[in-house]
Design an enzyme around this catalytic site. Structure first.
Site, PDB file in Angstrom:
ATOM      1  N   CYS A   1      -2.091   8.854   2.857  1.00 41.93           N
ATOM      2  CA  CYS A   1      -2.081   8.403   1.465  1.00 41.93           C
ATOM      3  C   CYS A   1      -3.426   8.617   0.803  1.00 41.93           C
ATOM      4  O   CYS A   1      -3.501   8.838  -0.407  1.00 41.93           O
ATOM      5  CB  CYS A   1      -1.698   6.927   1.403  1.00 41.93           C
ATOM      6  SG  CYS A   1      -0.035   6.570   1.965  1.00 41.93           S
TER       7      CYS A   1
ATOM      8  N   GLU B   1       0.889  -1.171   0.000  1.00 38.50           N
ATOM      9  CA  GLU B   1       0.000   0.000   0.000  1.00 38.50           C
ATOM     10  C   GLU B   1       0.919   1.210   0.000  1.00 38.50           C
ATOM     11  O   GLU B   1       1.580   1.501   0.995  1.00 38.50           O
ATOM     12  CB  GLU B   1      -0.915  -0.020   1.224  1.00 38.50           C
ATOM     13  CG  GLU B   1      -2.059   0.985   1.129  1.00 38.50           C
ATOM     14  CD  GLU B   1      -1.702   2.344   1.694  1.00 38.50           C
ATOM     15  OE1 GLU B   1      -1.434   3.262   0.883  1.00 38.50           O
ATOM     16  OE2 GLU B   1      -1.689   2.500   2.929  1.00 38.50           O
TER      17      GLU B   1
END
Length: 469
Positions: free
Chosen positions: A267, A233
């Site tokens: 993010c 990720e």
């Protein structure tokens, strides 16, 4: 003799040094990983009901320590206490969720198969999973990996970011105090340079990494070289489409909330707001009003909406991206000035007129900076949104829910797309991205199945000589 690493924390709000932690030598780190590997043999056969009991106990320990853990995150990476308490509760919720649903997510599945007495697919743990985790959500990033991995019967080893060593050790202690067997979850305090040796050791079966694209490339190469699975990720430059039928004030509130998650250090924070030309000016004005409501303040005060960034160096990097964007022609609508005070402070900032070639367009800005990009029509907005190396989250702000659903489902290149709401991680939804935002999924049944052996089992009624593949 190998020198023992040391990890010095720094309070981002003041710039003053905090607690120092002694780390593990390479040999000690490998022994911890191997101990977790040995613990796997007993943990994998522990009944789901017992795993669930212990996981719920971990959730309760988290709730009991909520204030303590929030203060620890505040001191190490600047998270406001209010956000820290919410993060701890989210981790506890994940413990409860996977305790309740883990067994069902991994239940055997019968398959109709010619000539078989029974055929089924089973999900079995694979071993010890190494988690390489970042600082921005010191607890949540770890628990969203650990809850499904441990409930599946794997053991875990955590290599956390070097600036949050206290949080890393606290997580290990949560599982220990909750009653998990020895070495089922361990923390190693090693620098980034120590990760490869762990990956290559036979005790590690797979790796989960949340971090930068550069870190993802390194871990992907290292795991590939030893044929071990990894889930990545990575970064994001989430685009939100602001359509001409949107309620502009409501859209600006959602946009500001999306951008300012964790002081913009997320993010999945909204970063690029792609606005149709007909509503662009009105949206800019509304967004400035909303962003200016996020005033910098003491992260330990309950009413603070914007605390410091994680480090002065990171703050300076964000400011450099703003400066380069303005020099390239972007309009600075608010913020954009480094405060004259100790600590890693940066104000809520809005850049307009952002175009390709500008840092705010081409790069991930990991801080409280919103970039407004004008699009001529819906097709142009989609083109701009997808003109990115990243594909983690995305959003659509519109008054037409059917239109929003269509664009979210079929037009935007991202692992997640929310309509009229900012993107967030949730135990009920798979989490992950495409393109340079990584691969694999976390959370829900998709996440718990990433680190299991998906195994076919066929029981024939009698011995067969059928040789067809």
């Amino acid at each position: 003799m190998t020198e023992r690493p040391s990890f010095q924390t720094v309070d981002p709000a003041t710039g003053q040094p905090g607690k120092r932690y002694d780390g593990h030598t390479p040999a000690e780190a490998l022994e911890i990983a191997r101990a977790a590997g040995r613990a796997f043999d007993g943990w994998r056969t522990t009944p789901f009901a017992e795993r669930a009991r212990l996981m719920r106990a971990a959730g309760q320990v988290l709730r009991d320590r909520k204030d303590e853990l929030a203060e620890l995150m505040c001191a190490e990476m600047g998270k406001t206490l209010a956000d820290g308490r919410a993060e701890v509760e989210k981790c506890a919720t994940a413990c409860d969720w996977f305790a309740e649903h883990g067994a069902a997510y991994l239940a055997d599945e019968d398959v109709e198969f010619p000539g078989a007495h029974r055929a089924k697919v089973v999900y079995r743990p694979i071993g010890t999973v190494l988690a390489v985790m970042p600082w921005n959500f010191p607890l949540w990033q770890v628990f969203r990996f650990a809850c499904p991995a441990l409930m599946a019967g794997n053991t875990g080893v955590l290599k956390h970011a070097s600036n949050v060593p206290g949080s890393a050790l606290a997580i290990e202690d949560v599982f220990k105090v909750s009653g998990f067997p020895a070495n089922v979850f361990r923390t190693v305090l090693v620098p980034a340079s120590g990760v490869q040796a762990l990956i290559e050791d036979p005790s590690i079966a797979a790796v989960s990494l949340t971090g930068s694209v550069e870190a993802g490339r390194k871990v992907a190469a290292q795991t590939g070289a030893v044929l071990k699975k990894c889930v990545l990720e990575l970064g994001g430059s989430d685009a939100y489409l602001v359509l001409d039928d949107a309620d502009i004030d409501a859209a600006a509130r959602t946009a500001a909330a999306a951008r300012m998650v964790n002081a913009g250090q997320s993010c999945i924070a909204g970063k690029r707001f792609i606005v149709l030309a007909s509503v662009r000016e009105a949206f800019e004005q509304a967004l400035v009003r909303e962003m200016e409501g996020y005033a910098m303040g003491d992260p330990r005060a309950d009413d603070t909406k914007l605390g410091p960034l994680v480090r002065v160096a990171d703050r300076d990097g964000v400011h450099d991206q703003v400066r380069r964007s303005v020099e390239a022609g972007a309009r600075l609508l608010t913020g954009g000035e480094v405060p004259d005070r100790p600590g890693a402070w940066y104000p809520a900032t809005v850049l307009a007129g952002v175009k390709p070639g500008m840092a705010a367009y081409d790069e991930e800005v990991f801080g409280p900076v919103a970039a407004v990009i004008e699009a001529q029509d819906e097709a142009d907005a989609i083109r701009i949104a997808n003109d990115s190396e990243f594909g983690l989250g995305s959003g659509v702000l519109t008054g037409d829910l059917a239109r929003g659903e269509r664009l979210a489902s079929d037009a935007l290149e991202a692992g997640m797309s929310f309509v009229n709401q900012n993107v967030r991680s949730d135990v009920r939804l798979p989490f992950g991205g495409v393109k340079h935002s990584g691969y694999g999924r976390e959370l829900t049944r998709f996440g718990i199945r990433e680190f299991v052996n998906i195994k076919s089992v066929v029981v024939a009624k009698e011995p067969s000589s059928d040789r067809m593949e």
